[in-house]
Design a protein around this motif. Sequence first.
Motif, PDB file in Angstrom:
ATOM      1  N   ASN A  29       0.800  -1.226   0.000  1.00 23.27           N
ATOM      2  CA  ASN A  29       0.000   0.000   0.000  1.00 23.27           C
ATOM      3  C   ASN A  29       0.832   1.276   0.000  1.00 23.27           C
ATOM      4  O   ASN A  29       0.298   2.364   0.202  1.00 23.27           O
ATOM      5  N   ALA A  30       2.131   1.153  -0.245  1.00 24.31           N
ATOM      6  CA  ALA A  30       3.003   2.331  -0.316  1.00 24.31           C
ATOM      7  C   ALA A  30       2.842   2.991  -1.686  1.00 24.31           C
ATOM      8  O   ALA A  30       2.278   2.403  -2.618  1.00 24.31           O
ATOM      9  N   ILE A  31       3.331   4.224  -1.785  1.00 22.68           N
ATOM     10  CA  ILE A  31       3.368   4.904  -3.073  1.00 22.68           C
ATOM     11  C   ILE A  31       4.784   5.434  -3.311  1.00 22.68           C
ATOM     12  O   ILE A  31       5.525   5.710  -2.368  1.00 22.68           O
ATOM     13  N   TYR A  32       5.128   5.579  -4.597  1.00 22.99           N
ATOM     14  CA  TYR A  32       6.497   5.923  -4.967  1.00 22.99           C
ATOM     15  C   TYR A  32       6.451   6.732  -6.250  1.00 22.99           C
ATOM     16  O   TYR A  32       6.029   6.236  -7.295  1.00 22.99           O
ATOM     17  N   ALA A  62       2.431   0.108  -5.898  1.00 21.25           N
ATOM     18  CA  ALA A  62       3.396  -0.984  -5.972  1.00 21.25           C
ATOM     19  C   ALA A  62       3.110  -1.894  -7.168  1.00 21.25           C
ATOM     20  O   ALA A  62       4.034  -2.284  -7.891  1.00 21.25           O
ATOM     21  N   ASP A  63       1.851  -2.232  -7.389  1.00 25.17           N
ATOM     22  CA  ASP A  63       1.511  -3.101  -8.517  1.00 25.17           C
ATOM     23  C   ASP A  63       1.852  -2.441  -9.855  1.00 25.17           C
ATOM     24  O   ASP A  63       2.386  -3.097 -10.758  1.00 25.17           O
ATOM     25  N   ASP A  64       1.537  -1.151  -9.988  1.00 23.18           N
ATOM     26  CA  ASP A  64       1.876  -0.428 -11.223  1.00 23.18           C
ATOM     27  C   ASP A  64       3.377  -0.435 -11.466  1.00 23.18           C
ATOM     28  O   ASP A  64       3.841  -0.697 -12.581  1.00 23.18           O
ATOM     29  N   GLY A  73      10.062  -5.908  -6.183  1.00 23.08           N
ATOM     30  CA  GLY A  73       9.185  -6.769  -5.410  1.00 23.08           C
ATOM     31  C   GLY A  73       8.200  -5.988  -4.578  1.00 23.08           C
ATOM     32  O   GLY A  73       8.446  -4.838  -4.207  1.00 23.08           O
ATOM     33  N   VAL A  74       7.065  -6.643  -4.311  1.00 19.92           N
ATOM     34  CA  VAL A  74       6.007  -6.071  -3.477  1.00 19.92           C
ATOM     35  C   VAL A  74       5.892  -6.922  -2.215  1.00 19.92           C
ATOM     36  O   VAL A  74       5.789  -8.148  -2.304  1.00 19.92           O
ATOM     37  N   ILE A  75       5.922  -6.266  -1.083  1.00 18.98           N
ATOM     38  CA  ILE A  75       5.801  -6.956   0.202  1.00 18.98           C
ATOM     39  C   ILE A  75       4.345  -6.861   0.657  1.00 18.98           C
ATOM     40  O   ILE A  75       3.826  -5.757   0.829  1.00 18.98           O
ATOM     41  N   PRO A  76       3.683  -8.005   0.830  1.00 19.31           N
ATOM     42  CA  PRO A  76       2.284  -7.960   1.268  1.00 19.31           C
ATOM     43  C   PRO A  76       2.155  -7.310   2.645  1.00 19.31           C
ATOM     44  O   PRO A  76       3.071  -7.381   3.464  1.00 19.31           O
ATOM     45  N   GLU A  77       1.014  -6.680   2.863  1.00 19.52           N
ATOM     46  CA  GLU A  77       0.707  -6.081   4.165  1.00 19.52           C
ATOM     47  C   GLU A  77      -0.440  -6.843   4.812  1.00 19.52           C
ATOM     48  O   GLU A  77      -1.289  -7.395   4.107  1.00 19.52           O
ATOM     49  N   PRO A  78      -0.488  -6.833   6.140  1.00 18.30           N
ATOM     50  CA  PRO A  78      -1.622  -7.454   6.808  1.00 18.30           C
ATOM     51  C   PRO A  78      -2.913  -6.724   6.429  1.00 18.30           C
ATOM     52  O   PRO A  78      -2.897  -5.528   6.130  1.00 18.30           O
ATOM     53  N   ALA A  92       7.711  -9.046   7.927  1.00 14.36           N
ATOM     54  CA  ALA A  92       7.634  -9.219   6.477  1.00 14.36           C
ATOM     55  C   ALA A  92       8.708  -8.415   5.765  1.00 14.36           C
ATOM     56  O   ALA A  92       9.357  -8.912   4.828  1.00 14.36           O
ATOM     57  N   VAL A  93       8.923  -7.173   6.184  1.00 12.29           N
ATOM     58  CA  VAL A  93       9.944  -6.321   5.563  1.00 12.29           C
ATOM     59  C   VAL A  93      11.335  -6.912   5.802  1.00 12.29           C
ATOM     60  O   VAL A  93      12.142  -7.017   4.873  1.00 12.29           O
TER      61      VAL A  93
END
Length: 131
Positions: A29-32, A62-64, A73-78, A92-93
């Motif tokens: 759910n991060a943005i960059y 992250a998906d984009d 890579g994308v790290i899943p979040e709870p 997870a990180v």
Amino acid sequence: PVVSCIIGEGGSGGALALATGNSVLMLKNAIYSVISPEGCASILWKDFTYAPKAAEILQLTADDLLKLKLIDGVIPEPIGGAHRFPKETITAVAGAIQKQLEKWADVSPDDLVRSRHEKFIQMTRSLEKAK
């Protein structure tokens, strides 16, 4: 090796610094992006209320960014988000970073630098294809 991990909002000049890693990871759910959606909307449309449209155009999720090959890579979040479950998120990180460090462990310093350079070339190619 250099492993970057975006855990919230990676933006502005910091976005460029984070891109220099041999591996760049992001929480789901991060943005960059090099500019915030509000800043982009203010520049393009002189109206920050266009931020949702700007965010879509910027492709900052992250998906984009994984599809564009700008991150590795994308790290899943709870469910509920990283901020609600910090211990699980930290685990997870840490696991994702450890995996990347192991991947690069036997690579020479010269090859690590060469890899980062090649990665920037690939980023440019990916962005050109996305146009």
